[in-house]
Write a protein that holds these residues in place. Structure first.
Motif, PDB file in Angstrom:
ATOM      1  N   CYS A  61       1.034  -1.429  -0.016  1.00  0.00           N
ATOM      2  CA  CYS A  61      -0.077   0.080   0.067  1.00  0.00           C
ATOM      3  C   CYS A  61       0.724   1.187   0.175  1.00  0.00           C
ATOM      4  CB  CYS A  61      -0.995  -0.148   1.199  1.00  0.00           C
ATOM      5  SG  CYS A  61      -2.205   1.047   1.147  1.00  0.00           S
ATOM      6  N   ARG A 114      -1.892  -1.185  -3.965  1.00  0.00           N
ATOM      7  CA  ARG A 114      -2.928   0.053  -3.770  1.00  0.00           C
ATOM      8  C   ARG A 114      -2.145   1.328  -3.787  1.00  0.00           C
ATOM      9  NH1 ARG A 114      -8.553  -1.557  -0.927  1.00  0.00           N
ATOM     10  NH2 ARG A 114      -8.910  -3.641  -1.949  1.00  0.00           N
ATOM     11  N   HIS A 129      -6.459   4.970  -5.891  1.00  0.00           N
ATOM     12  CA  HIS A 129      -7.273   5.647  -5.179  1.00  0.00           C
ATOM     13  C   HIS A 129      -6.922   7.136  -5.319  1.00  0.00           C
ATOM     14  CE1 HIS A 129      -8.984   2.033  -3.106  1.00  0.00           C
ATOM     15  NE2 HIS A 129      -7.685   1.589  -3.392  1.00  0.00           N
TER      16      HIS A 129
END
Length: 419
Positions: A273, A365, A390
């Motif tokens: 992440c 991500r 995102h």
């Protein structure tokens, strides 16, 4: 005459449910009142007892979804003669292949220890507690809720700091626990305390270990020769601290190092992440990389710190004072300046992680603010299809502090999928 065992209704709105686990094998002898299977879902954690003594015959496999009130088993008394009833067709189709094996095939032994109660198992799962080896205080040594809570208290009472080996980076457990840990790497000119705001409003579901990068925080001041040497320092620090797979998260330059670590193959990584990661392009705000180190007072630091975020109100007086206190350490400031010379010469990012991201074989991500003024949001274009982006509105270079709820949710979802 066989006695039916019916699936119970445990809430008013409940229409169907699942058998979480059979505690007694098909064909075994049971006594009246003996717990024979468990329900474990979002609504309830329930143990179901045998209504009579006799031989138990399963009518539905573990994991099968059945109607409330459906017959899931039968108990035949010893003086009754009854052939095993076949599974209903719809349920039999969903049964695992192992249940269709001939009766003569040997059955694998099923462990009953520590055999926690459904509530204890649920708390352990939610809080990341490993039940293996946990001694229960319930009847026949069964693990209960109080046993899990006692282990959590013992974990919480353990010291947070881990004494570093000679030359190791500074590492601090922000949260101890059992289950897959998340390892955090901060960005340039920061330290591991930069992550604390992510968990200020909500307790993470996982253990958290944060590191200070070389030439930052309380780690050794020497600047590594290159990114791979920096990765080697991280790997050697983590080796004695971790015995389980991990999820790795990084911010800014720490995100770039996390991506490189993921492809070196020396750590057992299950997820990645990255918050506003460096390394996606050569551009960087050179004025910031120098100005943030030259500023020493709270007044001169504030404009540079506000440049990190979309909303200046995010930068509190306490945060500014903590950074100003660090700037009084001349040796630390000099080390970070040398770090910038090494990795951002002439205001350019020399480390690229695009090839690393393309080689990833684990879930990944990227969380990036659209209003980032340190690293341009445009560098997120053309990320590999396997990396989820995102894009966060009203967000600068610190998404984990500007939008902690969203950031923690993304990290937690990644951790759950990796687990």
């Amino acid at each position: 005459m066989p006695i039916p065992v019916l699936y119970p209704k445990v809430s008013l709105e409940m229409q169907t449910g699942r058998i979480a686990r059979w505690l007694v094998e098909d064909g075994a002898t049971v006594t009246a009142g003996q717990i024979i299977f468990e329900i474990d879902n979002d609504k309830a954690a329930v143990e179901v007892e045998a209504p009579a003594a006799g031989t138990l015959r399963h009518m539905a496999p573990e994991g099968a979804e059945v109607d409330v009130g459906a017959e899931v088993a039968r108990i035949t008394a010893a003086d009754d003669v009854a052939a095993p009833a076949p599974l209903p067709a719809a349920v039999a189709a969903a049964a695992p292949a192992a249940r269709l094996a001939p009766e003569s095939a040997p059955r694998p032994a099923r462990s009953r220890l520590p055999n926690p109660t459904p509530l204890a198992r649920r708390i352990a799962r939610e809080r990341g507690v490993d039940l293996a080896g946990l001694a229960g205080t319930g009847p026949r040594g069964r693990v209960q809720k109080s046993d899990v809570l006692s282990r959590l208290e013992a974990i919480a009472a353990a010291p947070l700091s881990t004494p570093p080996a000679a030359g190791a980076l500074n590492a601090v457990w922000l949260r101890r626990g059992e289950g897959m840990p998340v390892v955090l790497l901060h960005g340039y000119s920061a330290d591991l305390n930069n992550w604390r705001g992510l968990f200020a409003a909500a307790r993470p579901a996982f253990p958290v270990l944060a590191l200070d990068l070389p030439a930052h925080g309380d780690s050794p001041r020497a600047v590594p020769a290159d990114a791979d040497a920096l990765c080697a320092a991280v790997e050697s620090t983590l080796a004695p601290l971790l015995t389980r797979p991990v999820v790795l998260a990084g911010h800014s330059f720490g995100g770039a190092i996390a991506a490189r670590l993921a492809t070196r193959g020396h750590l057992d990584l299950r997820g990645l992440c990255l918050f506003a990661p460096a390394g996606l392009g050569p551009e960087i705000d050179e004025a910031f990389t120098r100005g943030i180190l030259r500023a020493r007072s709270a007044a001169s630091l504030r404009p540079w710190l506000e440049r990190l975020v979309n909303d200046p109100a995010t930068i509190t007086d306490a945060f500014v004072k903590s950074v100003a206190a660090r700037r009084q350490d001349d040796a630390l400031t000099a080390a970070m300046s040398a770090f910038a010379d090494r990795f951002f010469p002439d205001g350019t990012q020399t480390l690229s992680i695009r090839a690393d991201l393309a080689r990833l074989r684990i879930p990944a991500r990227v969380v990036f603010g659209r209003q980032d003024r340190i690293l341009p949001f445009a560098t997120t274009r053309d990320l590999p299809a396997t990396v989820a982006l995102h894009a966060v509105d009203a967000c600068g270079h610190l998404p984990h502090l500007e939008h902690p709820d969203l950031s923690l949710r993304v990290l937690t979802e990644l951790w759950r999928s990796a687990s």
